[in-house]
Design a protein around this motif. Structure first.
Motif, PDB file in Angstrom:
ATOM      1  N   ARG A   9       0.831  -1.214   0.000  1.00 12.40           N
ATOM      2  CA  ARG A   9       0.000   0.000   0.000  1.00 12.40           C
ATOM      3  C   ARG A   9       0.864   1.262   0.000  1.00 12.40           C
ATOM      4  NH1 ARG A   9      -5.430  -0.680   3.638  1.00 12.40           N
ATOM      5  NH2 ARG A   9      -6.301  -2.362   2.411  1.00 12.40           N
ATOM      6  N   ARG A  10       1.951   1.244   0.752  1.00  9.92           N
ATOM      7  CA  ARG A  10       2.832   2.417   0.769  1.00  9.92           C
ATOM      8  C   ARG A  10       3.465   2.639  -0.608  1.00  9.92           C
ATOM      9  NH1 ARG A  10       4.211   0.252   6.014  1.00  9.92           N
ATOM     10  NH2 ARG A  10       6.099  -0.636   5.101  1.00  9.92           N
ATOM     11  N   LYS A  11       3.827   1.555  -1.285  1.00  6.25           N
ATOM     12  CA  LYS A  11       4.381   1.686  -2.644  1.00  6.25           C
ATOM     13  C   LYS A  11       3.332   2.250  -3.603  1.00  6.25           C
ATOM     14  CE  LYS A  11       7.776  -2.087  -2.464  1.00  6.25           C
ATOM     15  NZ  LYS A  11       8.087  -3.432  -2.978  1.00  6.25           N
ATOM     16  N   GLN A  12       2.093   1.795  -3.474  1.00  6.80           N
ATOM     17  CA  GLN A  12       1.011   2.342  -4.294  1.00  6.80           C
ATOM     18  C   GLN A  12       0.843   3.830  -4.008  1.00  6.80           C
ATOM     19  OE1 GLN A  12      -2.208  -0.329  -3.106  1.00  6.80           O
ATOM     20  NE2 GLN A  12      -2.326  -1.089  -5.216  1.00  6.80           N
ATOM     21  N   ALA A  13       0.949   4.193  -2.735  1.00 10.44           N
ATOM     22  CA  ALA A  13       0.826   5.602  -2.359  1.00 10.44           C
ATOM     23  C   ALA A  13       1.923   6.420  -3.037  1.00 10.44           C
ATOM     24  CB  ALA A  13       0.898   5.765  -0.843  1.00 10.44           C
ATOM     25  N   ALA A  14       3.153   5.893  -3.059  1.00 14.24           N
ATOM     26  CA  ALA A  14       4.253   6.604  -3.719  1.00 14.24           C
ATOM     27  C   ALA A  14       3.946   6.815  -5.190  1.00 14.24           C
ATOM     28  CB  ALA A  14       5.561   5.838  -3.543  1.00 14.24           C
ATOM     29  N   ARG A  22      -4.015  14.102  -4.829  1.00 14.98           N
ATOM     30  CA  ARG A  22      -4.157  14.707  -3.513  1.00 14.98           C
ATOM     31  C   ARG A  22      -4.173  13.628  -2.424  1.00 14.98           C
ATOM     32  NH1 ARG A  22      -9.074  18.134  -2.970  1.00 14.98           N
ATOM     33  NH2 ARG A  22      -7.962  18.797  -1.115  1.00 14.98           N
ATOM     34  N   GLN A  23      -3.697  14.016  -1.242  1.00 12.19           N
ATOM     35  CA  GLN A  23      -3.601  13.066  -0.135  1.00 12.19           C
ATOM     36  C   GLN A  23      -4.958  12.475   0.244  1.00 12.19           C
ATOM     37  OE1 GLN A  23      -1.259  14.243   3.289  1.00 12.19           O
ATOM     38  NE2 GLN A  23       0.037  15.537   2.011  1.00 12.19           N
ATOM     39  N   SER A  24      -5.989  13.284   0.273  1.00  9.89           N
ATOM     40  CA  SER A  24      -7.311  12.782   0.654  1.00  9.89           C
ATOM     41  C   SER A  24      -7.798  11.722  -0.332  1.00  9.89           C
ATOM     42  CB  SER A  24      -8.325  13.923   0.744  1.00  9.89           C
ATOM     43  OG  SER A  24      -8.426  14.590  -0.501  1.00  9.89           O
ATOM     44  N   ARG A  25      -7.483  11.935  -1.612  1.00  7.02           N
ATOM     45  CA  ARG A  25      -7.886  10.957  -2.633  1.00  7.02           C
ATOM     46  C   ARG A  25      -7.055   9.675  -2.510  1.00  7.02           C
ATOM     47  NH1 ARG A  25     -11.201   8.164  -5.142  1.00  7.02           N
ATOM     48  NH2 ARG A  25     -10.821   7.713  -7.319  1.00  7.02           N
ATOM     49  N   VAL A  26      -5.762   9.799  -2.196  1.00 12.75           N
ATOM     50  CA  VAL A  26      -4.900   8.624  -1.992  1.00 12.75           C
ATOM     51  C   VAL A  26      -5.456   7.785  -0.850  1.00 12.75           C
ATOM     52  CG1 VAL A  26      -2.600   7.845  -1.301  1.00 12.75           C
ATOM     53  CG2 VAL A  26      -2.830   9.736  -2.925  1.00 12.75           C
ATOM     54  N   ALA A  27      -5.850   8.436   0.236  1.00 10.02           N
ATOM     55  CA  ALA A  27      -6.417   7.724   1.383  1.00 10.02           C
ATOM     56  C   ALA A  27      -7.678   6.978   0.973  1.00 10.02           C
ATOM     57  CB  ALA A  27      -6.720   8.699   2.520  1.00 10.02           C
ATOM     58  N   GLU A  28      -8.515   7.629   0.203  1.00  4.16           N
ATOM     59  CA  GLU A  28      -9.761   7.019  -0.261  1.00  4.16           C
ATOM     60  C   GLU A  28      -9.488   5.809  -1.155  1.00  4.16           C
ATOM     61  OE1 GLU A  28     -13.225   8.516  -3.198  1.00  4.16           O
ATOM     62  OE2 GLU A  28     -12.701   9.913  -1.589  1.00  4.16           O
ATOM     63  N   VAL A  29      -8.567   5.967  -2.103  1.00  2.00           N
ATOM     64  CA  VAL A  29      -8.244   4.894  -3.049  1.00  2.00           C
ATOM     65  C   VAL A  29      -7.652   3.681  -2.331  1.00  2.00           C
ATOM     66  CG1 VAL A  29      -6.689   4.262  -4.955  1.00  2.00           C
ATOM     67  CG2 VAL A  29      -7.975   6.400  -5.055  1.00  2.00           C
ATOM     68  N   LEU A  30      -6.776   3.924  -1.376  1.00  3.49           N
ATOM     69  CA  LEU A  30      -6.078   2.830  -0.693  1.00  3.49           C
ATOM     70  C   LEU A  30      -6.825   2.303   0.535  1.00  3.49           C
ATOM     71  CD1 LEU A  30      -2.383   4.062  -0.919  1.00  3.49           C
ATOM     72  CD2 LEU A  30      -3.602   2.480  -2.426  1.00  3.49           C
ATOM     73  N   GLY A  31      -7.866   3.001   0.938  1.00  3.61           N
ATOM     74  CA  GLY A  31      -8.642   2.551   2.091  1.00  3.61           C
ATOM     75  C   GLY A  31      -7.903   2.699   3.408  1.00  3.61           C
ATOM     76  N   LEU A  52       9.485   4.387   2.380  1.00  2.40           N
ATOM     77  CA  LEU A  52       8.206   3.706   2.542  1.00  2.40           C
ATOM     78  C   LEU A  52       8.345   2.190   2.591  1.00  2.40           C
ATOM     79  CD1 LEU A  52       6.012   5.888   0.184  1.00  2.40           C
ATOM     80  CD2 LEU A  52       6.335   6.098   2.647  1.00  2.40           C
ATOM     81  N   LEU A  53       9.554   1.677   2.427  1.00  2.00           N
ATOM     82  CA  LEU A  53       9.764   0.237   2.459  1.00  2.00           C
ATOM     83  C   LEU A  53       9.760  -0.257   3.903  1.00  2.00           C
ATOM     84  CD1 LEU A  53      12.597  -0.127  -0.203  1.00  2.00           C
ATOM     85  CD2 LEU A  53      10.132  -0.421  -0.509  1.00  2.00           C
ATOM     86  N   SER A  54       9.359  -1.506   4.086  1.00  2.73           N
ATOM     87  CA  SER A  54       9.335  -2.106   5.418  1.00  2.73           C
ATOM     88  C   SER A  54      10.745  -2.230   5.962  1.00  2.73           C
ATOM     89  CB  SER A  54       8.687  -3.489   5.345  1.00  2.73           C
ATOM     90  OG  SER A  54       8.801  -4.135   6.583  1.00  2.73           O
ATOM     91  N   LYS A  55      10.875  -1.958   7.237  1.00  2.00           N
ATOM     92  CA  LYS A  55      12.176  -2.085   7.898  1.00  2.00           C
ATOM     93  C   LYS A  55      12.350  -3.487   8.481  1.00  2.00           C
ATOM     94  CE  LYS A  55      12.747   2.468   7.553  1.00  2.00           C
ATOM     95  NZ  LYS A  55      11.688   2.831   6.656  1.00  2.00           N
ATOM     96  N   GLY A  56      11.379  -4.373   8.244  1.00  2.00           N
ATOM     97  CA  GLY A  56      11.431  -5.727   8.788  1.00  2.00           C
ATOM     98  C   GLY A  56      10.788  -5.774  10.152  1.00  2.00           C
TER      99      GLY A  56
END
Length: 170
Positions: A9-14, A22-31, A52-56
């Motif tokens: 999801r973070r990669k999709q956000a990027a 817009r941030q509000s639309r990104v939140a809506e799209v990604l749930g 935005l990558l996982s740190k493990g």
């Protein structure tokens, strides 16, 4: 939600940030919440996609899959196998067992989440307690409980009254 799913999801956000969404639309799209997107956007703006990558997995705060299987086996042995009286596991007892066996400390709420994930429930065991006194239980149900649950029922009504709170004409 798994670490892998969150990272996806973070990669999709990027990708969406790069498209200028817009941030509000990104939140809506990604749930996700707008607050999460705001944090992701700030990290992305400061350090790029790598931020935005996982740190493990974090430290020694969770059990591995193998440890979870071992814990399940330990719990099936029952609390008496570990020196506790009675036939029920409590969240506190399970937390102590985890800490002693695996050197991992869980909050009580974390123990509950872990047990839920392992398929354990809060339900009372199928086996009745050895100490159970059926006669005392029956007496309590017929004598103590009715008086405690409806204390006014034991008081007689005043003549001509249909209400326990307002006596009839005297």
């Amino acid at each position: 939600m798994s670490r892998v799913e969150l990272e996806r999801r973070r990669k999709q956000a990027a990708d969406l940030f790069e498209q200028g969404m817009r941030q509000s639309r990104v939140a809506e799209v990604l749930g996700v919440t707008p607050q999460a997107v705001s944090l992701w956007r700030r990290a992305w703006a400061e350090s790029g996609r790598e931020a935005l990558l996982s740190k493990g997995p974090g430290g020694n705060s969770y059990l591995t899959a193998g440890q979870e299987r071992e814990l399940d086996d330990l719990l099936r042995a029952g609390p008496t196998a570990y020196g506790w009286e009675g036939q029920r596991w409590t969240l506190a007892r399970v937390g102590v067992l985890i800490e002693e066996r695996f050197s991992v400390v869980y909050e009580i709420s974390g123990v509950w989440c872990l047990l839920d994930r392992l398929g354990w429930s809060w339900q009372v065991p199928k086996v009745r307690a050895v100490e159970r006194d059926e006669e005392a239980i029956a007496a309590w149900r017929t004598e103590t409980w009715p008086a405690a649950s409806h204390p006014r029922r034991s008081q007689p009504l005043a003549d001509g009254s249909v209400s326990r709170t307002r006596p009839g004409p005297g």
